[in-house]
Design a protein around this motif. Structure first.
Motif, PDB file in Angstrom:
ATOM      1  N   GLN A 172       0.825  -1.207   0.000  1.00 47.34           N
ATOM      2  CA  GLN A 172       0.000   0.000   0.000  1.00 47.34           C
ATOM      3  C   GLN A 172       0.858   1.257   0.000  1.00 47.34           C
ATOM      4  O   GLN A 172       0.467   2.295  -0.548  1.00 47.34           O
ATOM      5  CB  GLN A 172      -0.926  -0.016   1.210  1.00 47.34           C
ATOM      6  CG  GLN A 172      -2.038   1.022   1.163  1.00 47.34           C
ATOM      7  CD  GLN A 172      -3.001   0.877   2.322  1.00 47.34           C
ATOM      8  OE1 GLN A 172      -2.779   0.070   3.224  1.00 47.34           O
ATOM      9  NE2 GLN A 172      -4.083   1.636   2.295  1.00 47.34           N
ATOM     10  N   LYS A 173       2.054   1.171   0.589  1.00 44.70           N
ATOM     11  CA  LYS A 173       2.964   2.315   0.653  1.00 44.70           C
ATOM     12  C   LYS A 173       3.933   2.354  -0.520  1.00 44.70           C
ATOM     13  O   LYS A 173       4.751   3.273  -0.621  1.00 44.70           O
ATOM     14  CB  LYS A 173       3.763   2.262   1.954  1.00 44.70           C
ATOM     15  CG  LYS A 173       2.913   2.407   3.209  1.00 44.70           C
ATOM     16  CD  LYS A 173       3.774   2.271   4.454  1.00 44.70           C
ATOM     17  CE  LYS A 173       2.943   2.401   5.726  1.00 44.70           C
ATOM     18  NZ  LYS A 173       3.784   2.205   6.948  1.00 44.70           N
ATOM     19  N   SER A 174       3.865   1.369  -1.407  1.00 47.55           N
ATOM     20  CA  SER A 174       4.831   1.261  -2.491  1.00 47.55           C
ATOM     21  C   SER A 174       4.431   2.122  -3.688  1.00 47.55           C
ATOM     22  O   SER A 174       3.330   2.661  -3.758  1.00 47.55           O
ATOM     23  CB  SER A 174       4.950  -0.198  -2.942  1.00 47.55           C
ATOM     24  OG  SER A 174       3.816  -0.569  -3.728  1.00 47.55           O
ATOM     25  N   ARG A 175       5.349   2.179  -4.642  1.00 50.04           N
ATOM     26  CA  ARG A 175       5.109   2.967  -5.848  1.00 50.04           C
ATOM     27  C   ARG A 175       3.948   2.416  -6.665  1.00 50.04           C
ATOM     28  O   ARG A 175       3.286   3.153  -7.399  1.00 50.04           O
ATOM     29  CB  ARG A 175       6.392   2.995  -6.694  1.00 50.04           C
ATOM     30  CG  ARG A 175       6.300   3.859  -7.933  1.00 50.04           C
ATOM     31  CD  ARG A 175       7.669   4.100  -8.531  1.00 50.04           C
ATOM     32  NE  ARG A 175       8.317   2.867  -8.899  1.00 50.04           N
ATOM     33  CZ  ARG A 175       8.097   2.203 -10.038  1.00 50.04           C
ATOM     34  NH1 ARG A 175       7.214   2.685 -10.906  1.00 50.04           N
ATOM     35  NH2 ARG A 175       8.744   1.104 -10.309  1.00 50.04           N
ATOM     36  N   LEU A 176       3.695   1.105  -6.548  1.00 42.48           N
ATOM     37  CA  LEU A 176       2.574   0.518  -7.282  1.00 42.48           C
ATOM     38  C   LEU A 176       1.257   1.171  -6.892  1.00 42.48           C
ATOM     39  O   LEU A 176       0.348   1.298  -7.721  1.00 42.48           O
ATOM     40  CB  LEU A 176       2.496  -0.992  -7.012  1.00 42.48           C
ATOM     41  CG  LEU A 176       3.639  -1.837  -7.578  1.00 42.48           C
ATOM     42  CD1 LEU A 176       3.491  -3.284  -7.138  1.00 42.48           C
ATOM     43  CD2 LEU A 176       3.686  -1.742  -9.096  1.00 42.48           C
ATOM     44  N   ASN A 177       1.141   1.574  -5.652  1.00 42.45           N
ATOM     45  CA  ASN A 177      -0.096   2.234  -5.214  1.00 42.45           C
ATOM     46  C   ASN A 177       0.028   3.750  -5.262  1.00 42.45           C
ATOM     47  O   ASN A 177      -0.900   4.439  -5.694  1.00 42.45           O
ATOM     48  CB  ASN A 177      -0.455   1.801  -3.794  1.00 42.45           C
ATOM     49  CG  ASN A 177      -1.777   2.389  -3.340  1.00 42.45           C
ATOM     50  OD1 ASN A 177      -2.757   2.376  -4.081  1.00 42.45           O
ATOM     51  ND2 ASN A 177      -1.817   2.920  -2.132  1.00 42.45           N
ATOM     52  N   ILE A 178       1.172   4.282  -4.844  1.00 42.74           N
ATOM     53  CA  ILE A 178       1.344   5.730  -4.816  1.00 42.74           C
ATOM     54  C   ILE A 178       1.267   6.325  -6.229  1.00 42.74           C
ATOM     55  O   ILE A 178       0.601   7.335  -6.462  1.00 42.74           O
ATOM     56  CB  ILE A 178       2.678   6.096  -4.150  1.00 42.74           C
ATOM     57  CG1 ILE A 178       2.654   5.699  -2.669  1.00 42.74           C
ATOM     58  CG2 ILE A 178       2.967   7.593  -4.292  1.00 42.74           C
ATOM     59  CD1 ILE A 178       3.979   5.882  -1.958  1.00 42.74           C
ATOM     60  N   ASP A 179       1.936   5.674  -7.179  1.00 42.33           N
ATOM     61  CA  ASP A 179       1.959   6.191  -8.548  1.00 42.33           C
ATOM     62  C   ASP A 179       0.750   5.761  -9.370  1.00 42.33           C
ATOM     63  O   ASP A 179       0.255   6.517 -10.212  1.00 42.33           O
ATOM     64  CB  ASP A 179       3.237   5.736  -9.263  1.00 42.33           C
ATOM     65  CG  ASP A 179       4.477   6.409  -8.702  1.00 42.33           C
ATOM     66  OD1 ASP A 179       4.324   7.282  -7.820  1.00 42.33           O
ATOM     67  OD2 ASP A 179       5.586   6.048  -9.126  1.00 42.33           O
ATOM     68  N   TYR A 180       0.280   4.530  -9.131  1.00 43.40           N
ATOM     69  CA  TYR A 180      -0.762   3.984 -10.002  1.00 43.40           C
ATOM     70  C   TYR A 180      -2.108   3.800  -9.304  1.00 43.40           C
ATOM     71  O   TYR A 180      -3.072   3.360  -9.924  1.00 43.40           O
ATOM     72  CB  TYR A 180      -0.293   2.636 -10.575  1.00 43.40           C
ATOM     73  CG  TYR A 180       0.994   2.751 -11.348  1.00 43.40           C
ATOM     74  CD1 TYR A 180       1.017   3.336 -12.612  1.00 43.40           C
ATOM     75  CD2 TYR A 180       2.195   2.312 -10.801  1.00 43.40           C
ATOM     76  CE1 TYR A 180       2.206   3.455 -13.319  1.00 43.40           C
ATOM     77  CE2 TYR A 180       3.396   2.426 -11.487  1.00 43.40           C
ATOM     78  CZ  TYR A 180       3.394   3.003 -12.747  1.00 43.40           C
ATOM     79  OH  TYR A 180       4.570   3.120 -13.434  1.00 43.40           O
ATOM     80  N   ARG A 181      -2.161   4.130  -8.024  1.00 40.52           N
ATOM     81  CA  ARG A 181      -3.400   4.100  -7.244  1.00 40.52           C
ATOM     82  C   ARG A 181      -4.151   2.764  -7.408  1.00 40.52           C
ATOM     83  O   ARG A 181      -5.339   2.727  -7.727  1.00 40.52           O
ATOM     84  CB  ARG A 181      -4.300   5.269  -7.659  1.00 40.52           C
ATOM     85  CG  ARG A 181      -3.642   6.631  -7.409  1.00 40.52           C
ATOM     86  CD  ARG A 181      -4.537   7.768  -7.809  1.00 40.52           C
ATOM     87  NE  ARG A 181      -3.892   9.055  -7.572  1.00 40.52           N
ATOM     88  CZ  ARG A 181      -4.444  10.228  -7.852  1.00 40.52           C
ATOM     89  NH1 ARG A 181      -5.667  10.281  -8.383  1.00 40.52           N
ATOM     90  NH2 ARG A 181      -3.803  11.346  -7.604  1.00 40.52           N
ATOM     91  N   GLU A 182      -3.442   1.701  -7.165  1.00 42.11           N
ATOM     92  CA  GLU A 182      -4.047   0.380  -7.313  1.00 42.11           C
ATOM     93  C   GLU A 182      -5.023   0.051  -6.182  1.00 42.11           C
ATOM     94  O   GLU A 182      -5.964  -0.704  -6.373  1.00 42.11           O
ATOM     95  CB  GLU A 182      -2.956  -0.697  -7.371  1.00 42.11           C
ATOM     96  CG  GLU A 182      -2.083  -0.639  -8.612  1.00 42.11           C
ATOM     97  CD  GLU A 182      -1.163  -1.844  -8.738  1.00 42.11           C
ATOM     98  OE1 GLU A 182      -1.192  -2.707  -7.824  1.00 42.11           O
ATOM     99  OE2 GLU A 182      -0.438  -1.937  -9.739  1.00 42.11           O
ATOM    100  N   CYS A 183      -4.776   0.599  -4.990  1.00 44.10           N
ATOM    101  CA  CYS A 183      -5.535   0.179  -3.812  1.00 44.10           C
ATOM    102  C   CYS A 183      -6.777   1.047  -3.563  1.00 44.10           C
ATOM    103  O   CYS A 183      -6.800   2.233  -3.891  1.00 44.10           O
ATOM    104  CB  CYS A 183      -4.646   0.227  -2.567  1.00 44.10           C
ATOM    105  SG  CYS A 183      -3.247  -0.900  -2.616  1.00 44.10           S
ATOM    106  N   PHE A 184      -7.760   0.435  -2.973  1.00 39.48           N
ATOM    107  CA  PHE A 184      -8.939   1.151  -2.488  1.00 39.48           C
ATOM    108  C   PHE A 184      -9.460   0.414  -1.262  1.00 39.48           C
ATOM    109  O   PHE A 184      -9.114  -0.753  -1.017  1.00 39.48           O
ATOM    110  CB  PHE A 184     -10.017   1.242  -3.579  1.00 39.48           C
ATOM    111  CG  PHE A 184     -10.405  -0.088  -4.168  1.00 39.48           C
ATOM    112  CD1 PHE A 184     -11.472  -0.820  -3.643  1.00 39.48           C
ATOM    113  CD2 PHE A 184      -9.702  -0.611  -5.251  1.00 39.48           C
ATOM    114  CE1 PHE A 184     -11.835  -2.040  -4.183  1.00 39.48           C
ATOM    115  CE2 PHE A 184     -10.061  -1.842  -5.796  1.00 39.48           C
ATOM    116  CZ  PHE A 184     -11.129  -2.557  -5.258  1.00 39.48           C
ATOM    117  N   ASP A 185     -10.273   1.082  -0.477  1.00 40.95           N
ATOM    118  CA  ASP A 185     -10.790   0.492   0.766  1.00 40.95           C
ATOM    119  C   ASP A 185     -12.173  -0.095   0.545  1.00 40.95           C
ATOM    120  O   ASP A 185     -12.992   0.455  -0.198  1.00 40.95           O
ATOM    121  CB  ASP A 185     -10.862   1.554   1.868  1.00 40.95           C
ATOM    122  CG  ASP A 185      -9.485   2.037   2.296  1.00 40.95           C
ATOM    123  OD1 ASP A 185      -8.531   1.248   2.190  1.00 40.95           O
ATOM    124  OD2 ASP A 185      -9.367   3.202   2.731  1.00 40.95           O
TER     125      ASP A 185
END
Length: 277
Positions: A172-185
């Protein structure tokens, strides 16, 4: 005695064939019930030698945290955390020690910077990259989680939940989420409890290996699903419901939730109170 002699003697280390050393490792790991103290001392030396800093290995520039311990000790510890064909009796005889090894050797410590290498996925999940090749290709038999669940279900389940929560937090803290917003709640309802979890396509498909992810993490989830399918098939409904609800309540992301849904598809008659309550 022979293993300790080989591990500390340069003379023997380079003259004895690798096949002989591997056979000796197999004998030791398969004798775990009889030499628990001796193996425990070796594994503890490896754990104590793990540093909080990473070293860069060339030419790939991969960062690793190799323990400051004899190489043969490290190899034996890594073998004890490997696949069903190599870990011997160690998970059954020494589940607490194996779990301690996995925590120390698989996970980066809290606060350590996460470096992202496009060649490896492990770093995005807060995992040590130098072990990634040991779990390729991913398989339900590549980690000792099945043996650990048989030896001590409570302890192994605690570890699985902890491990998935830690790796999900790093992702969640990685570039995969920060740059590409992969995660949601998302919010799920477990009995009378409301549980918030982090979701993404990558996390949901992790246990199937149908999305790019860490081979180590995929292998562990595959092993857990395989074990759980068998347990649910042969356990009373009330036991199944309590166990699966506990997993859902304590999970901070959907990696284990996806497995519970998979189990519900396989055995809907036993999982009705879990998914429909």
């Amino acid at each position: 005695y022979l293993f300790e002699k080989l591990s500390t003697s340069e003379e023997f280390r380079y003259t004895i064939k690798k096949d002989y050393i591997e056979k000796l490792e197999d004998v030791l790991l398969n004798s775990a019930w009889m030499i628990k103290d001796e193996l425990g001392n070796i594994f503890q030396i490896v754990i104590n030698g793990i540093k909080d800093e990473e070293e860069i290995s060339y030419p790939l520039g991969r960062r690793s945290r190799k323990p400051d311990a004899p190489k043969m000790y490290i190899d034996l510890a890594e073998k004890a955390m490997s696949d069903v064909y190599h870990y011997g009796q160690v998970p059954y005889a020494m589940p607490e020690m194996v779990i301690e090894l996995m925590k120390k050797m698989w996970l980066k410590p809290d606060g350590m910077p996460i470096y992202h290498n496009s060649l490896e996925m492990d770093g995005y999940f807060g995992l040590n990259e130098h072990l990634s090749h040991d779990y390729y290709p991913a398989s339900a038999f590549k980690t000792p989680i099945g043996g650990l669940l048989q030896a001590n279900q409570q302890l192994a389940t605690d570890f699985i939940i902890y491990f998935c929560n830690k790796t999900g937090e790093a992702y969640q803290k990685s570039r995969l989420n920060i740059d590409y917003r992969e995660c949601f709640d998302i919010t799920i309802y477990v009995g009378e409890q409301t549980v918030k979890q982090t979701a993404s396509t990558r996390l949901w498909q992790m246990y199937r290996g149908s999305h790019v992810g860490s081979n180590l993490l995929v292998s562990l989830l595959m092993g857990f699903e395989k074990w759980l399918l068998n347990v649910v098939k042969n356990s009373p409904t009330n036991v199944v419901v309590d166990y699966c609800q506990r997993i859902l309540n304590e999970s901070e992301n959907v990696m284990l939730t996806a497995i519970v849904v998979s189990i519900a598809e396989a055995y809907p008659e036993k999982m009705l109170d879990v998914v429909c309550e």
